[in-house]
Design a protein around this motif. Structure first.
Motif, PDB file in Angstrom:
ATOM      1  N   THR A  71       0.820  -1.204   0.000  1.00 36.90           N
ATOM      2  CA  THR A  71       0.000   0.000   0.000  1.00 36.90           C
ATOM      3  C   THR A  71       0.859   1.261   0.000  1.00 36.90           C
ATOM      4  O   THR A  71       1.702   1.444   0.876  1.00 36.90           O
ATOM      5  N   TRP A  72       0.610   2.122  -0.989  1.00 41.25           N
ATOM      6  CA  TRP A  72       1.314   3.399  -1.102  1.00 41.25           C
ATOM      7  C   TRP A  72       0.525   4.477  -0.375  1.00 41.25           C
ATOM      8  O   TRP A  72      -0.712   4.472  -0.368  1.00 41.25           O
ATOM      9  N   HIS A  73       1.249   5.449   0.215  1.00 41.73           N
ATOM     10  CA  HIS A  73       0.649   6.577   0.921  1.00 41.73           C
ATOM     11  C   HIS A  73       1.237   7.871   0.360  1.00 41.73           C
ATOM     12  O   HIS A  73       2.396   7.908  -0.026  1.00 41.73           O
ATOM     13  N   SER A  74       0.437   8.914   0.374  1.00 43.55           N
ATOM     14  CA  SER A  74       0.937  10.211  -0.089  1.00 43.55           C
ATOM     15  C   SER A  74       1.884  10.774   0.958  1.00 43.55           C
ATOM     16  O   SER A  74       1.536  10.909   2.128  1.00 43.55           O
ATOM     17  N   ALA A  75       3.100  11.109   0.529  1.00 40.58           N
ATOM     18  CA  ALA A  75       4.099  11.670   1.435  1.00 40.58           C
ATOM     19  C   ALA A  75       4.283  13.164   1.194  1.00 40.58           C
ATOM     20  O   ALA A  75       4.900  13.848   1.999  1.00 40.58           O
ATOM     21  N   GLY A  76       3.777  13.667   0.077  1.00 41.50           N
ATOM     22  CA  GLY A  76       3.908  15.091  -0.214  1.00 41.50           C
ATOM     23  C   GLY A  76       3.722  15.402  -1.680  1.00 41.50           C
ATOM     24  O   GLY A  76       3.551  14.500  -2.505  1.00 41.50           O
ATOM     25  N   HIS A  77       3.738  16.688  -1.988  1.00 39.82           N
ATOM     26  CA  HIS A  77       3.579  17.177  -3.360  1.00 39.82           C
ATOM     27  C   HIS A  77       4.677  18.179  -3.655  1.00 39.82           C
ATOM     28  O   HIS A  77       5.140  18.883  -2.765  1.00 39.82           O
ATOM     29  N   VAL A  78       5.059  18.243  -4.917  1.00 37.60           N
ATOM     30  CA  VAL A  78       6.086  19.184  -5.349  1.00 37.60           C
ATOM     31  C   VAL A  78       5.808  19.514  -6.814  1.00 37.60           C
ATOM     32  O   VAL A  78       5.246  18.702  -7.550  1.00 37.60           O
ATOM     33  N   THR A  79       6.170  20.716  -7.237  1.00 37.54           N
ATOM     34  CA  THR A  79       6.019  21.135  -8.634  1.00 37.54           C
ATOM     35  C   THR A  79       7.392  21.207  -9.276  1.00 37.54           C
ATOM     36  O   THR A  79       8.332  21.741  -8.687  1.00 37.54           O
ATOM     37  N   SER A  80       7.511  20.634 -10.478  1.00 33.65           N
ATOM     38  CA  SER A  80       8.808  20.649 -11.161  1.00 33.65           C
ATOM     39  C   SER A  80       9.191  22.083 -11.516  1.00 33.65           C
ATOM     40  O   SER A  80       8.363  22.898 -11.895  1.00 33.65           O
ATOM     41  N   GLY A  81      10.482  22.365 -11.360  1.00 31.42           N
ATOM     42  CA  GLY A  81      10.987  23.706 -11.628  1.00 31.42           C
ATOM     43  C   GLY A  81      11.807  23.743 -12.898  1.00 31.42           C
ATOM     44  O   GLY A  81      11.606  22.941 -13.822  1.00 31.42           O
ATOM     45  N   THR A  82      12.759  24.635 -12.922  1.00 33.79           N
ATOM     46  CA  THR A  82      13.642  24.807 -14.065  1.00 33.79           C
ATOM     47  C   THR A  82      14.259  23.469 -14.459  1.00 33.79           C
ATOM     48  O   THR A  82      14.683  22.699 -13.604  1.00 33.79           O
ATOM     49  N   SER A  83      14.300  23.194 -15.725  1.00 34.80           N
ATOM     50  CA  SER A  83      14.856  21.950 -16.283  1.00 34.80           C
ATOM     51  C   SER A  83      14.139  20.711 -15.772  1.00 34.80           C
ATOM     52  O   SER A  83      14.686  19.613 -15.814  1.00 34.80           O
ATOM     53  N   GLY A  84      12.925  20.858 -15.236  1.00 43.94           N
ATOM     54  CA  GLY A  84      12.150  19.718 -14.753  1.00 43.94           C
ATOM     55  C   GLY A  84      12.584  19.214 -13.396  1.00 43.94           C
ATOM     56  O   GLY A  84      12.083  18.200 -12.910  1.00 43.94           O
ATOM     57  N   ALA A  85      13.520  19.906 -12.749  1.00 46.75           N
ATOM     58  CA  ALA A  85      14.066  19.452 -11.469  1.00 46.75           C
ATOM     59  C   ALA A  85      13.047  19.596 -10.337  1.00 46.75           C
ATOM     60  O   ALA A  85      12.208  20.495 -10.342  1.00 46.75           O
ATOM     61  N   PHE A  86      13.144  18.690  -9.362  1.00 43.98           N
ATOM     62  CA  PHE A  86      12.336  18.794  -8.154  1.00 43.98           C
ATOM     63  C   PHE A  86      13.143  18.256  -6.986  1.00 43.98           C
ATOM     64  O   PHE A  86      14.084  17.483  -7.151  1.00 43.98           O
ATOM     65  N   LYS A  87      12.754  18.690  -5.781  1.00 38.78           N
ATOM     66  CA  LYS A  87      13.426  18.262  -4.563  1.00 38.78           C
ATOM     67  C   LYS A  87      12.427  18.365  -3.425  1.00 38.78           C
ATOM     68  O   LYS A  87      11.675  19.339  -3.356  1.00 38.78           O
ATOM     69  N   ILE A  88      12.423  17.372  -2.551  1.00 39.57           N
ATOM     70  CA  ILE A  88      11.540  17.406  -1.390  1.00 39.57           C
ATOM     71  C   ILE A  88      12.241  16.727  -0.228  1.00 39.57           C
ATOM     72  O   ILE A  88      12.964  15.743  -0.410  1.00 39.57           O
ATOM     73  N   SER A  89      12.071  17.278   0.958  1.00 37.32           N
ATOM     74  CA  SER A  89      12.663  16.719   2.168  1.00 37.32           C
ATOM     75  C   SER A  89      11.532  16.144   3.017  1.00 37.32           C
ATOM     76  O   SER A  89      10.524  16.815   3.251  1.00 37.32           O
ATOM     77  N   LEU A  90      11.704  14.906   3.456  1.00 37.47           N
ATOM     78  CA  LEU A  90      10.671  14.217   4.220  1.00 37.47           C
ATOM     79  C   LEU A  90      11.233  13.729   5.546  1.00 37.47           C
ATOM     80  O   LEU A  90      12.433  13.469   5.663  1.00 37.47           O
ATOM     81  N   LYS A  91      10.354  13.545   6.523  1.00 35.55           N
ATOM     82  CA  LYS A  91      10.762  13.005   7.813  1.00 35.55           C
ATOM     83  C   LYS A  91      11.168  11.549   7.626  1.00 35.55           C
ATOM     84  O   LYS A  91      10.494  10.775   6.937  1.00 35.55           O
ATOM     85  N   TRP A  92      12.266  11.191   8.251  1.00 35.08           N
ATOM     86  CA  TRP A  92      12.767   9.821   8.174  1.00 35.08           C
ATOM     87  C   TRP A  92      11.884   8.883   8.980  1.00 35.08           C
ATOM     88  O   TRP A  92      11.466   9.201  10.082  1.00 35.08           O
ATOM     89  N   GLN A  93      11.594   7.716   8.415  1.00 36.42           N
ATOM     90  CA  GLN A  93      10.838   6.685   9.126  1.00 36.42           C
ATOM     91  C   GLN A  93      11.824   5.747   9.824  1.00 36.42           C
ATOM     92  O   GLN A  93      12.992   5.687   9.476  1.00 36.42           O
ATOM     93  N   THR A  94      11.355   4.966  10.767  1.00 35.96           N
ATOM     94  CA  THR A  94      12.248   4.080  11.519  1.00 35.96           C
ATOM     95  C   THR A  94      12.507   2.763  10.806  1.00 35.96           C
ATOM     96  O   THR A  94      13.290   1.954  11.269  1.00 35.96           O
ATOM     97  N   HIS A  95      11.871   2.541   9.689  1.00 37.73           N
ATOM     98  CA  HIS A  95      12.034   1.296   8.930  1.00 37.73           C
ATOM     99  C   HIS A  95      12.511   1.600   7.512  1.00 37.73           C
ATOM    100  O   HIS A  95      12.510   2.753   7.095  1.00 37.73           O
ATOM    101  N   LYS A  96      12.908   0.566   6.795  1.00 36.63           N
ATOM    102  CA  LYS A  96      13.296   0.749   5.393  1.00 36.63           C
ATOM    103  C   LYS A  96      12.070   1.226   4.620  1.00 36.63           C
ATOM    104  O   LYS A  96      10.997   0.647   4.732  1.00 36.63           O
ATOM    105  N   GLU A  97      12.273   2.283   3.882  1.00 33.54           N
ATOM    106  CA  GLU A  97      11.167   2.935   3.189  1.00 33.54           C
ATOM    107  C   GLU A  97      11.361   2.853   1.678  1.00 33.54           C
ATOM    108  O   GLU A  97      12.489   2.823   1.190  1.00 33.54           O
ATOM    109  N   GLN A  98      10.254   2.849   0.948  1.00 31.18           N
ATOM    110  CA  GLN A  98      10.298   2.898  -0.509  1.00 31.18           C
ATOM    111  C   GLN A  98       9.526   4.129  -0.963  1.00 31.18           C
ATOM    112  O   GLN A  98       8.505   4.476  -0.376  1.00 31.18           O
ATOM    113  N   TYR A  99      10.041   4.771  -2.007  1.00 34.92           N
ATOM    114  CA  TYR A  99       9.425   5.975  -2.540  1.00 34.92           C
ATOM    115  C   TYR A  99       9.264   5.859  -4.050  1.00 34.92           C
ATOM    116  O   TYR A  99      10.029   5.172  -4.719  1.00 34.92           O
TER     117      TYR A  99
END
Length: 126
Positions: A71-99
């Motif tokens: 099951t996937w969960h929404s972790a956040g939203h971001v809009t692509s910027g110059t050259s299509g680049a994007f970056k987002i910082s998320l809180k670390w989970q205590t287990h191995k995570e997949q994004y």
């Protein structure tokens, strides 16, 4: 008062000419994704491209899940910027995570970009 002195109660013929409709071009996109986990945060960055060129202005959704689950969960939203680049910082989970980063089909200007998804990125604390 009518400045043209025309009889406002009299119907007149008028011809309206419209320009050609804009051509809508449909594009496929690809999303690259990488990570940098440090302390209590994980930073995801990447780019969204179409025909090798970055696409600015696409609304992207970041999804996460605990590794080994479906099951996937929404972790956040971001809009692509110059050259299509994007970056987002998320809180670390205590287990191995997949994004993964996804976007729905969207129109930017006269271009329509088909929905796409990045590959799944597994992140464990370093």
């Amino acid at each position: 008062t009518d400045p043209t002195n025309a009889d406002i109660n009299q119907a007149t013929d008028a011809t309206f000419t419209f320009g050609p409709a804009p051509t809508i071009t449909s594009h496929s996109t690809s999303i690259t994704l990488s990570d940098k986990a440090k302390g209590s945060k994980v930073a995801l960055k990447g780019a969204i491209k179409s025909s090798g060129k970055g696409v600015k202005g696409l609304k992207l959704q970041v999804l996460d899940r605990k590794a080994g689950t479906k099951t996937w969960h929404s972790a956040g939203h971001v809009t692509s910027g110059t050259s299509g680049a994007f970056k987002i910082s998320l809180k670390w989970q205590t287990h191995k995570e997949q994004y993964k980063v996804v976007h729905a089909s969207q129109k930017v200007g006269t271009n329509t970009y088909k929905a796409s998804s990045s590959k799944v990125l597994s992140v464990k604390k370093k």
